[in-house]
Design an enzyme around this catalytic site. Structure first.
Site, PDB file in Angstrom:
ATOM      1  N   LYS A  28       4.327  20.353  -3.354  1.00 44.33           N
ATOM      2  CA  LYS A  28       4.691  19.287  -2.410  1.00 44.33           C
ATOM      3  C   LYS A  28       5.990  19.616  -1.681  1.00 44.33           C
ATOM      4  CE  LYS A  28       7.066  15.678  -4.080  1.00 44.33           C
ATOM      5  NZ  LYS A  28       8.336  15.227  -3.472  1.00 44.33           N
ATOM      6  N   ASN A  29       7.006  20.060  -2.430  1.00 44.63           N
ATOM      7  CA  ASN A  29       8.325  20.241  -1.818  1.00 44.63           C
ATOM      8  C   ASN A  29       8.422  21.491  -0.954  1.00 44.63           C
ATOM      9  OD1 ASN A  29       9.086  17.851  -2.884  1.00 44.63           O
ATOM     10  ND2 ASN A  29      10.289  18.710  -4.571  1.00 44.63           N
TER      11      ASN A  29
ATOM     12  N   ARG B 114      11.757  10.433   2.353  1.00 43.25           N
ATOM     13  CA  ARG B 114      13.042  11.020   2.665  1.00 43.25           C
ATOM     14  C   ARG B 114      12.937  12.421   3.260  1.00 43.25           C
ATOM     15  NH1 ARG B 114      16.910  13.838   1.139  1.00 43.25           N
ATOM     16  NH2 ARG B 114      18.988  13.093   1.655  1.00 43.25           N
TER      17      ARG B 114
ATOM     18  N   CYS C 264      17.464   5.371  -2.238  1.00 44.55           N
ATOM     19  CA  CYS C 264      16.514   6.089  -3.072  1.00 44.55           C
ATOM     20  C   CYS C 264      16.892   5.801  -4.517  1.00 44.55           C
ATOM     21  CB  CYS C 264      16.634   7.578  -2.767  1.00 44.55           C
ATOM     22  SG  CYS C 264      15.742   8.618  -3.896  1.00 44.55           S
TER      23      CYS C 264
ATOM     24  N   ARG D 195      21.505   9.750  -1.636  1.00 46.02           N
ATOM     25  CA  ARG D 195      20.900  10.973  -1.089  1.00 46.02           C
ATOM     26  C   ARG D 195      21.538  11.239   0.274  1.00 46.02           C
ATOM     27  NH1 ARG D 195      15.572  11.839  -3.291  1.00 46.02           N
ATOM     28  NH2 ARG D 195      15.672  13.869  -2.284  1.00 46.02           N
ATOM     29  N   PRO D 196      22.823  11.639   0.292  1.00 43.87           N
ATOM     30  CA  PRO D 196      23.487  11.851   1.584  1.00 43.87           C
ATOM     31  C   PRO D 196      22.857  13.010   2.342  1.00 43.87           C
ATOM     32  CG  PRO D 196      24.842  12.710  -0.221  1.00 43.87           C
ATOM     33  CD  PRO D 196      23.657  12.030  -0.853  1.00 43.87           C
TER      34      PRO D 196
ATOM     35  N   ASP E  14      24.991  14.574   4.665  1.00 38.77           N
ATOM     36  CA  ASP E  14      26.189  15.092   5.336  1.00 38.77           C
ATOM     37  C   ASP E  14      26.147  16.611   5.518  1.00 38.77           C
ATOM     38  OD1 ASP E  14      26.382  14.935   2.443  1.00 38.77           O
ATOM     39  OD2 ASP E  14      28.393  15.748   2.638  1.00 38.77           O
ATOM     40  N   LEU E  15      25.568  17.328   4.563  1.00 44.59           N
ATOM     41  CA  LEU E  15      25.549  18.789   4.680  1.00 44.59           C
ATOM     42  C   LEU E  15      24.583  19.233   5.780  1.00 44.59           C
ATOM     43  CD1 LEU E  15      25.608  19.643   0.864  1.00 44.59           C
ATOM     44  CD2 LEU E  15      27.506  19.883   2.486  1.00 44.59           C
TER      45      LEU E  15
ATOM     46  N   ASP F 285      13.968  18.038 -11.249  1.00 42.88           N
ATOM     47  CA  ASP F 285      12.644  17.411 -11.158  1.00 42.88           C
ATOM     48  C   ASP F 285      11.847  17.527 -12.462  1.00 42.88           C
ATOM     49  OD1 ASP F 285      13.194  16.655  -8.587  1.00 42.88           O
ATOM     50  OD2 ASP F 285      12.073  18.276  -7.643  1.00 42.88           O
TER      51      ASP F 285
ATOM     52  N   ARG G 146       2.532  10.094  -5.184  1.00 44.92           N
ATOM     53  CA  ARG G 146       3.292  10.776  -4.123  1.00 44.92           C
ATOM     54  C   ARG G 146       3.392  12.269  -4.408  1.00 44.92           C
ATOM     55  NH1 ARG G 146       8.384   7.512  -2.047  1.00 44.92           N
ATOM     56  NH2 ARG G 146       8.256   9.305  -0.691  1.00 44.92           N
TER      57      ARG G 146
HETATM   58  N1  EPU Z   1      23.516  16.567  -1.170  1.00 46.64           N
HETATM   59  C1  EPU Z   1      24.664  16.218  -0.528  1.00 46.64           C
HETATM   60  N2  EPU Z   1      24.650  16.235   0.844  1.00 46.64           N
HETATM   61  C2  EPU Z   1      23.577  16.591   1.557  1.00 46.64           C
HETATM   62  C3  EPU Z   1      22.385  16.957   0.883  1.00 46.64           C
HETATM   63  C4  EPU Z   1      22.401  16.941  -0.509  1.00 46.64           C
HETATM   64  O1  EPU Z   1      25.668  15.886  -1.147  1.00 46.64           O
HETATM   65  O2  EPU Z   1      23.646  16.597   2.777  1.00 46.64           O
HETATM   66  C5  EPU Z   1      23.511  16.559  -2.647  1.00 46.64           C
HETATM   67  C6  EPU Z   1      22.451  15.616  -3.215  1.00 46.64           C
HETATM   68  O3  EPU Z   1      22.919  14.289  -3.267  1.00 46.64           O
HETATM   69  C7  EPU Z   1      22.214  16.234  -4.573  1.00 46.64           C
HETATM   70  C8  EPU Z   1      22.339  17.715  -4.298  1.00 46.64           C
HETATM   71  O4  EPU Z   1      23.082  17.829  -3.088  1.00 46.64           O
HETATM   72  O5  EPU Z   1      23.252  15.838  -5.447  1.00 46.64           O
HETATM   73  C9  EPU Z   1      21.029  18.455  -4.146  1.00 46.64           C
HETATM   74  O6  EPU Z   1      20.190  17.771  -3.268  1.00 46.64           O
HETATM   75  P1  EPU Z   1      19.156  18.513  -2.322  1.00 46.64           P
HETATM   76  O7  EPU Z   1      19.602  18.374  -0.917  1.00 46.64           O
HETATM   77  O8  EPU Z   1      18.897  19.891  -2.826  1.00 46.64           O
HETATM   78  O9  EPU Z   1      17.850  17.624  -2.502  1.00 46.64           O
HETATM   79  P2  EPU Z   1      16.720  17.472  -1.412  1.00 46.64           P
HETATM   80  O10 EPU Z   1      16.585  18.752  -0.698  1.00 46.64           O
HETATM   81  O11 EPU Z   1      16.940  16.244  -0.622  1.00 46.64           O
HETATM   82  C10 EPU Z   1      14.747  18.338  -2.823  1.00 46.64           C
HETATM   83  C11 EPU Z   1      13.475  17.793  -3.393  1.00 46.64           C
HETATM   84  C12 EPU Z   1      13.782  16.852  -4.531  1.00 46.64           C
HETATM   85  C13 EPU Z   1      14.575  17.611  -5.578  1.00 46.64           C
HETATM   86  C14 EPU Z   1      15.844  18.190  -4.948  1.00 46.64           C
HETATM   87  C15 EPU Z   1      16.657  19.037  -5.895  1.00 46.64           C
HETATM   88  C16 EPU Z   1      12.017  17.703  -1.473  1.00 46.64           C
HETATM   89  C17 EPU Z   1      11.184  16.893  -0.568  1.00 46.64           C
HETATM   90  N3  EPU Z   1      12.736  17.063  -2.368  1.00 46.64           N
HETATM   91  O12 EPU Z   1      15.454  17.223  -2.321  1.00 46.64           O
HETATM   92  O13 EPU Z   1      12.511  16.496  -5.083  1.00 46.64           O
HETATM   93  O14 EPU Z   1      14.921  16.757  -6.643  1.00 46.64           O
HETATM   94  O15 EPU Z   1      15.492  19.017  -3.825  1.00 46.64           O
HETATM   95  O16 EPU Z   1      15.937  20.126  -6.319  1.00 46.64           O
HETATM   96  O17 EPU Z   1      11.997  18.915  -1.394  1.00 46.64           O
HETATM   97  C18 EPU Z   1      10.976  15.177  -6.242  1.00 46.64           C
HETATM   98  O18 EPU Z   1      10.104  15.995  -5.910  1.00 46.64           O
HETATM   99  O19 EPU Z   1      10.778  14.273  -7.104  1.00 46.64           O
HETATM  100  C19 EPU Z   1      12.301  15.253  -5.609  1.00 46.64           C
HETATM  101  C20 EPU Z   1      13.171  14.251  -5.622  1.00 46.64           C
END
Ligand code: EPU
Length: 433
Positions: free
Chosen positions: A22-23, A92, A116, A121-122, A124-125, A310, A402
Site C-alpha cells: 500500500k505505502n 493523508r 490523525c 503528522r506535520p 513541515d519537511l 507499522d 484501508r
Molecule cells: N515528520 C515531520 N515532518 C514532516 C514529515 C514527517 O516531523 O514533514 C515526522 C513524523 O511526524 C514522524 C516521522 O517524521 O514522526 C516519520 O514520518 P514519515 O513522514 O516517514 O511518515 P509518512 O511518510 O507520512 C509513511 C507511511 C506510514 C508509516 C510512516 C513511517 C504512507 C502512506 N504512510 O508515512 O504508514 O507509519 O511512513 O514509516 O506511506 C500505515 O501504513 O499504517 C502508516 C501510518
C-alpha cells in the site's frame, strides 16, 4: 459498518501470498501524474485507500482505470492543481500529490490533511523541501498554496526530529525530477517503498542516483514518459502474517516476504525465540508449532532499516503473551499506542511510560469486544483475538480494510475462525457504538 467476530486459540497453518505494498502503491499512483503518457501499475492491492487515491486523482483530471484485478492504468492529460479538503482528509497520503502537481503545473493548492489518531503528522519537511527548490509556499484557509514558477534544483536536508520522512522524501523527489538543475537530498528516507518509487521514476526517464541510500542526487529532465511498473510486496502485511503465525503457535509460510525488507523484525523474532525459516528467496516461514521458548525483548522503532513503526502494535500483541517484561519504544510516532487500552480489555498487562509500552507477558489473553482505532492498531487486535481464549468482537474494521486486503478471508484460509458481519449482528450489550 462491519465487525469481526473472532474465536481464538487456534494455531494458523498454511501458506499466504503477500499483496502489493500500500505505502508504495499510493505514491506510485501520484508519480503517474508526472507524465501525460499512460503509466501502468501492476500488483496493486485492493484497498479502500487505493480507491480514495484514485478518486482524488480523477478530481485532478487524470483518467484512472482498473484494467485488471490488480492492474491500474493512469493517464494524466490536463490537470487542475486543486485538491480539496473533503477528498484529502480521507487519506493523508494524498499530500504526496503536491510534488507531481508542482512539477507538472508549477502550482499546487492542496488541503492540509488534518489530524490523525497515531499522533501529530506535520508536513513541515515536505514544505521545507519545496521552498528549498525555489517554490513560494503559504498556508491560507487550511490549504497549502505552492507557487512553483521558480522551481529549480538545490541542495536540501530533509532530516527531522524523528529522522527521515518517507512521504516527504518522495514528494520532494517528484518535484525535483522535473526541476531544472541538480538536486541533492541529504537525510533522504530509504524505506523499500521509497526505493520502489525511485525505480518507477527512473523507468519513466528520471535521472536519480543514490537510490536506497540517505543521499539522493537528481538531475532534472524536461519531461518524463509512460512506463509499466510492478509494486513491491507489502513488507508490513507480510510481517503481520508472520506475527499471526507466531502468536497462535502456528506454521505459516508467507510468499513474497522479502527477508531484506524485514531484517529488523526477523532479528527481533529470533531474539524472542520464535523459529523462523527462509525456505526460498522471497519466502519466510514461521514455525511456532515447533517446541520453543519465547523470551521478552526490547524493541525500538526507527526509520528503515530499523524496526518499522507499522509493526509495533502487532509486536506488542505478541509480547503481551510472551513471558517476561518487554519494552516497545516508539521513536517514529511517540503516541502510537491506541491499541494498548483495547489490548488491556483483553487482559493484557501493559503500562505506557512516555514513548514506551512496558508489557508484562501473560500466559494468555481473554476474548473481549474491542474497538479498532487505526490500521495497525486494528491488526494488533486481530492478532490478539486469534490468540485469545474465547470470542472477541472487533468494531470499526473499516480501519483494517484501508491496508489489509480481505484479511478475514485470508486468515480463514489459514484456519482462523474470523467472520465479517454487519454491525447489527453484534449483540447490543457488547457494542460500544
Ligand atoms: N515528520 C515531520 N515532518 C514532516 C514529515 C514527517 O516531523 O514533514 C515526522 C513524523 O511526524 C514522524 C516521522 O517524521 O514522526 C516519520 O514520518 P514519515 O513522514 O516517514 O511518515 P509518512 O511518510 O507520512 C509513511 C507511511 C506510514 C508509516 C510512516 C513511517 C504512507 C502512506 N504512510 O508515512 O504508514 O507509519 O511512513 O514509516 O506511506 C500505515 O501504513 O499504517 C502508516 C501510518
Amino acid at each position: 459498518m462491519d465487525v469481526f467476530r473472532v474465536t481464538g486459540s487456534r494455531p494458523l497453518r498454511g501458506s499466504i501470498q503477500t499483496c502489493g505494498a500500500k505505502n508504495a502503491a499510493l505514491p506510485l499512483f501520484a508519480a503517474a501524474l508526472l507524465t501525460d503518457e499512460t503509466v501502468t501499475i501492476e500488483n496493486v492491492p485492493e484497498l479502500s485507500d487505493i480507491r480514495f487515491m484514485a478518486d482524488i486523482m480523477r478530481h485532478l483530471g487524470a483518467t484512472v482505470e482498473r484494467t485488471e484485478p490488480t492492474t491500474w492504468a493512469i493517464t494524466a492529460g490536463r490537470l487542475t492543481p486543486h485538491a480539496p479538503y473533503d477528498l484529502v482528509r480521507k487519506m493523508r497520503a494524498s499530500v504526496c500529490l503536491m510534488g507531481p502537481l508542482i512539477a507538472r503545473l508549477r502550482s499546487a493548492v492542496v488541503s492540509l490533511p488534518g489530524g490523525c489518531v497515531i499522533g501529530p503528522r506535520p508536513i513541515d519537511l515536505h514544505l521545507k523541501g519545496f521552498a528549498g527548490l525555489g517554490c513560494g509556499v503559504s498556508i491560507e484557509g487550511g490549504y497549502v498554496h505552492i507557487d512553483g514558477r521558480h522551481l529549480r534544483g538545490a541542495d536540501l536536508f530533509l532530516g527531522g526530529r524523528h529522522g527521515s520522512t518517507a512521504l516527504g522524501t518522495v514528494n520532494v523527489l517528484m518535484a525535483a525530477v522535473l526541476a531544472p538543475g541538480t538536486t541533492r537530498i541529504e537525510s533522504a528516507a530509504c524505506e523499500p517503498e521509497v526505493v520502489d518509487v525511485c525505480r518507477m521514476l527512473v523507468a519513466m526517464g528520471a535521472k536519480i542516483e543514490g537510490i536506497g541510500s540517505h543521499a539522493l542526487v537528481v538531475e532534472g529532465v524536461e519531461r518524463l514518459h509512460g512506463a509499466t511498473h510492478r509494486v513491491i510486496p507489502d513488507r508490513i502485511e507480510a510481517g503481520t502474517y508472520l506475527l499471526a503465525g507466531a502468536i497462535t503457535g502456528g506454521d505459516v509460510t508467507v510468499e513474497g516476504a522479502r527477508a531484506s525488507d524485514l531484517a529488523a523484525l526477523l532479528d527481533k523474532l529470533r531474539e524472542c525465540g520464535v523459529p523462523i525459516e527462509a525456505p526460498r528467496p522471497d519466502c519466510l516461514r514461521v514455525r511456532a508449532d515447533l517446541p520453543h521458548t519465547r523470551r521478552a525483548i526490547d524493541v525500538i522503532t526507527m526509520p528503515h532499516p530499523g524496526f518499522a513503526t507499522d509493526l509495533q502494535a502487532q509486536m506488542c500483541a505478541l509480547m503481551s503473551v510472551t513471558p517476561g517484561l518487554s519494552i516497545l519504544t516508539e521513536k517514529v510516532f511517540p503516541n502510537r499506542f491506541m491499541h494498548v487500552p483495547e489490548l488491556q480489555r483483553m487482559g493484557a498487562d501493559i503500562a505506557i511510560e512516555g514513548p514506551s509500552a512496558i508489557v508484562k507477558g501473560l500466559p494468555r489473553l481473554s476474548g473481549a469486544p474491542v474497538m479498532a482505532s487505526d490500521l495497525r492498531a486494528s491488526a494488533a487486535l486481530v492478532l490478539a483475538a486469534l490468540a485469545a481464549h474465547g470470542e472477541s468482537w472487533i468494531q470499526r474494521v473499516y480501519h483494517i480494510d484501508r491496508g489489509y486486503e480481505r484479511i478475514d478471508l485470508r486468515l480463514q484460509k489459514l484456519g482462523a475462525s474470523i467472520e465479517r458481519l454487519p454491525a447489527e449482528a453484534m449483540p447490543r450489550h457488547l457494542s460500544a457504538e
